[in-house]
Design an enzyme around this catalytic site. Structure first.
Site, PDB file in Angstrom:
ATOM      1  N   HIS A 276       9.806  52.412  16.374  1.00  0.00           N
ATOM      2  CA  HIS A 276      11.072  53.152  16.453  1.00  0.00           C
ATOM      3  C   HIS A 276      11.083  54.333  15.484  1.00  0.00           C
ATOM      4  O   HIS A 276      10.616  54.227  14.362  1.00  0.00           O
ATOM      5  CB  HIS A 276      12.295  52.250  16.288  1.00  0.00           C
ATOM      6  CG  HIS A 276      12.450  51.566  14.957  1.00  0.00           C
ATOM      7  ND1 HIS A 276      13.104  52.154  13.906  1.00  0.00           N
ATOM      8  CD2 HIS A 276      12.080  50.326  14.525  1.00  0.00           C
ATOM      9  CE1 HIS A 276      13.116  51.308  12.876  1.00  0.00           C
ATOM     10  NE2 HIS A 276      12.499  50.191  13.223  1.00  0.00           N
TER      11      HIS A 276
ATOM     12  N   ASP B  19       9.525  51.553   7.635  1.00  0.00           N
ATOM     13  CA  ASP B  19      10.396  51.059   8.716  1.00  0.00           C
ATOM     14  C   ASP B  19      11.090  52.226   9.367  1.00  0.00           C
ATOM     15  O   ASP B  19      12.149  52.646   8.923  1.00  0.00           O
ATOM     16  CB  ASP B  19      11.404  50.057   8.147  1.00  0.00           C
ATOM     17  CG  ASP B  19      12.265  49.439   9.224  1.00  0.00           C
ATOM     18  OD1 ASP B  19      11.936  49.596  10.404  1.00  0.00           O
ATOM     19  OD2 ASP B  19      13.264  48.790   8.875  1.00  0.00           O
TER      20      ASP B  19
ATOM     21  N   GLU C 135      17.051  51.825  16.963  1.00  0.00           N
ATOM     22  CA  GLU C 135      16.702  50.403  16.803  1.00  0.00           C
ATOM     23  C   GLU C 135      17.584  49.761  15.748  1.00  0.00           C
ATOM     24  O   GLU C 135      18.059  48.644  15.908  1.00  0.00           O
ATOM     25  CB  GLU C 135      15.223  50.276  16.390  1.00  0.00           C
ATOM     26  CG  GLU C 135      14.707  48.832  16.349  1.00  0.00           C
ATOM     27  CD  GLU C 135      14.898  48.123  15.014  1.00  0.00           C
ATOM     28  OE1 GLU C 135      14.660  46.904  14.950  1.00  0.00           O
ATOM     29  OE2 GLU C 135      15.292  48.763  14.018  1.00  0.00           O
ATOM     30  N   GLU C 136      17.790  50.485  14.658  1.00  0.00           N
ATOM     31  CA  GLU C 136      18.466  49.873  13.508  1.00  0.00           C
ATOM     32  C   GLU C 136      19.894  49.405  13.802  1.00  0.00           C
ATOM     33  O   GLU C 136      20.286  48.335  13.346  1.00  0.00           O
ATOM     34  CB  GLU C 136      18.424  50.820  12.292  1.00  0.00           C
ATOM     35  CG  GLU C 136      17.010  51.105  11.757  1.00  0.00           C
ATOM     36  CD  GLU C 136      16.316  49.875  11.168  1.00  0.00           C
ATOM     37  OE1 GLU C 136      16.881  48.780  11.195  1.00  0.00           O
ATOM     38  OE2 GLU C 136      15.172  50.027  10.684  1.00  0.00           O
TER      39      GLU C 136
ATOM     40  N   ASP D 192       6.511  47.080  14.046  1.00  0.00           N
ATOM     41  CA  ASP D 192       7.746  47.322  13.279  1.00  0.00           C
ATOM     42  C   ASP D 192       7.846  46.370  12.087  1.00  0.00           C
ATOM     43  O   ASP D 192       8.925  46.017  11.653  1.00  0.00           O
ATOM     44  CB  ASP D 192       8.978  47.194  14.190  1.00  0.00           C
ATOM     45  CG  ASP D 192      10.266  47.572  13.477  1.00  0.00           C
ATOM     46  OD1 ASP D 192      10.181  48.284  12.455  1.00  0.00           O
ATOM     47  OD2 ASP D 192      11.345  47.143  13.914  1.00  0.00           O
TER      48      ASP D 192
ATOM     49  N   HIS E 117      14.746  48.817   4.178  1.00  0.00           N
ATOM     50  CA  HIS E 117      16.161  49.239   4.208  1.00  0.00           C
ATOM     51  C   HIS E 117      16.698  49.643   2.832  1.00  0.00           C
ATOM     52  O   HIS E 117      17.874  49.446   2.542  1.00  0.00           O
ATOM     53  CB  HIS E 117      17.058  48.112   4.782  1.00  0.00           C
ATOM     54  CG  HIS E 117      16.776  47.786   6.206  1.00  0.00           C
ATOM     55  ND1 HIS E 117      17.480  46.842   6.915  1.00  0.00           N
ATOM     56  CD2 HIS E 117      15.864  48.283   7.069  1.00  0.00           C
ATOM     57  CE1 HIS E 117      17.017  46.765   8.148  1.00  0.00           C
ATOM     58  NE2 HIS E 117      16.036  47.630   8.267  1.00  0.00           N
TER      59      HIS E 117
END
Ligand SMILES: [Zn+2]
Length: 478
Positions: A292, A304, A338-339, A366, A435
């Site tokens: 992604h 990520d 995606e998130e 991912d 994140h």
């Protein structure tokens, strides 16, 4: 079905499966019964896989791509769903694809959630004054302008919360100080904590960041409000502060926190990007590699999922570069959004539902692009046996882990009966940076990313070119 509910069901099923993962160093081939012709066919790919990997590892293609990728990360940085910056990043990748000679690049429009964090601050008022590092969770509402000042109640689990009287929670701030067991075990406190706290009358919800390691770093991520409870502010704090608050509570101190948060939320347009090297015999059949392109709004989204996105992008680019045309189409997908909850993948599935029977195999990276180890494979025993045989071409990158839920986005398609895999790699430190502001270029190692890219391109080529399709359990195309 209500999309939020779908996501909750989906995440809880993923969580269960992640917990039962078992890594095995070599697939138990006693369950396999491959015919000698298939074994021979697979072995015949040795030279071409070496050629692909050599081109990427040793002839400059990998290094050049990594340099372009570094420049991409520095230029665009974080690429949150719904932002102009993400759309510019998508345009950049489309241009880069064309510059590499591939004209077969298209996009498909997606309605993308656009949540924007505003001012965020927490301070402890009692028993002493202290600033608390904070990061709001995606979709969180803000506080009133004057903030929320309330007593904090620290719990270690949902069970502990459930055991408390509603009157003990009403009007208070619930703090989940839950030790990290695994991402799958612990992430439910981030995704569902606010709704569960609100159900008991809490006015805000804080969660100890979902990471095994902290250097006073708060980590964000998605959270979902249940339809029937009031939306309360939801944020993550550091391990250090969550544990401090817990100790103070154990010592009998009354803890008061002041939380100030603001945010906005709407929906805009984004795009999934699709890059094809069309199959020479069966162009309608596709093998998909994916990652992604969107990220959270902190750090650079390098790990990520910048790494997964770029190695998937390079697969068709490398084949084109080497003038290799597999029997089936090799398709790279750069998923968007995606998130906020696999939004791009859901849109793709909806649009391509009637073509699911033509997806021979689907792959996603991912969970890091650290030193590659092999594949985590979902599918029938026959499918796993075939992939295990293919992996022998890549020793020592030949480990096969069994899973029912590989990757994130592709799980939606795997769930429909399509066999698939995610990249197995040495990602023990993945959640250290996940994140958070620390997900930057510094986390990536060029050699590892290039090795991942070389393996990813070569293994997807073999699958796309094999004389036989990857067997599937039984199609459930509903
Ligand atoms: Zn990701």
């Amino acid at each position: 079905m209500d999309s939020k509910l779908t996501m909750l069901l989906f995440f809880s099923s993923v969580i269960n499966i992640i917990n039962t993962r078992v890594i095995i160093t070599r697939y138990d081939e006693s369950v396999c019964n491959l015919d000698s012709q298939t074994v021979k066919d697979i072995a015949s790919y040795k030279n071409v896989t070496q050629r692909i990997m050599d081109e990427i590892r040793n002839k400059g293609l990998g290094q050049r791509t990594f340099e372009q990728f570094s420049a991409f990360l520095d230029k665009f940085g974080a690429r949150p769903s719904g932002t102009k910056n993400l759309e510019n990043a998508i345009d950049h990748m489309i241009n880069l694809t064309r510059e590499n000679g591939i004209t077969d690049v298209t996009t498909e429009e997606v309605d993308a959630p656009h949540w924007v964090r505003g001012h965020e601050a927490i301070s402890m008022i009692l028993p002493r004054q202290k600033n608390i590092a904070v990061i709001g969770l995606g979709t969180s509402v803000g506080t009133p302008i004057e903030g929320i000042t309330a007593e904090a109640v620290i719990v270690s689990s949902f069970q502990e919360l459930d055991q408390k009287l509603d009157s003990d929670i009403k009007g208070k701030i619930v703090v989940y100080d839950v030790p990290f067991i695994s991402y799958g075990d612990t992430v439910q406190y981030r995704s569902q904590g606010a709704s569960k706290a609100a159900k008991k009358g809490a006015v805000a919800s804080l969660v100890r960041s979902i990471t095994p390691f902290s250097m006073y770093s708060p980590h964000t991520g998605a959270q979902y409000y249940d339809g029937n409870v009031s939306k309360i502010p939801a944020a993550a704090i550091t391990h250090e502060d969550a544990d401090l608050l817990h100790r103070l509570q154990d010592q009998g101190e009354k803890i008061f926190l002041k939380i100030e948060m603001s945010s906005s939320f709407d929906t805009t347009k984004s795009r999934n990007t699709i890059i094809d090297v069309k199959g020479k015999d069966n162009p309608e059949k596709v093998v998909i590699v994916s990652g992604h392109i969107d990220s959270w709004d902190v750090g650079q989204g390098a790990m990520d999922d910048g790494g997964g996105m770029i190695i998937s992008w390079l697969a068709p680019v490398a084949l084109h570069h080497l003038n290799l045309k597999p029997r089936r189409t090799l398709r790279a997908i750069l998923w968007t959004a995606e998130e906020p909850g696999l939004v791009g993948a859901q849109a793709y599935l909806k649009k391509h539902m009637s073509e699911l029977k033509n997806i021979d195999f689907i792959m996603e990276s991912d969970e890091g692009t650290f030193k590659p180890r092999g594949l985590s494979v979902a599918g029938s025993t026959e499918a796993r046996c075939l992939i295990a045989e293919i992996l022998k071409l890549f020793s020592p990158i030949d480990k096969l882990e069994e899973t029912d839920y590989p990757g994130s986005d592709i799980t939606l398609i795997v769930d429909k009966g399509v066999p698939g895999a995610s990249l197995l790699n040495d990602n023990e430190r993945y959640y250290w940076f996940h994140h958070s502001e620390a997900d930057t270029l510094n986390v990536l190692n060029m050699t590892d990313v290039i090795d991942c890219a070389a393996f990813w391109a070569a293994v997807s080529y073999v699958i796309a070119d094999m004389p036989t399709d990857i067997p599937r359990v039984s199609p459930i195309y509903t």
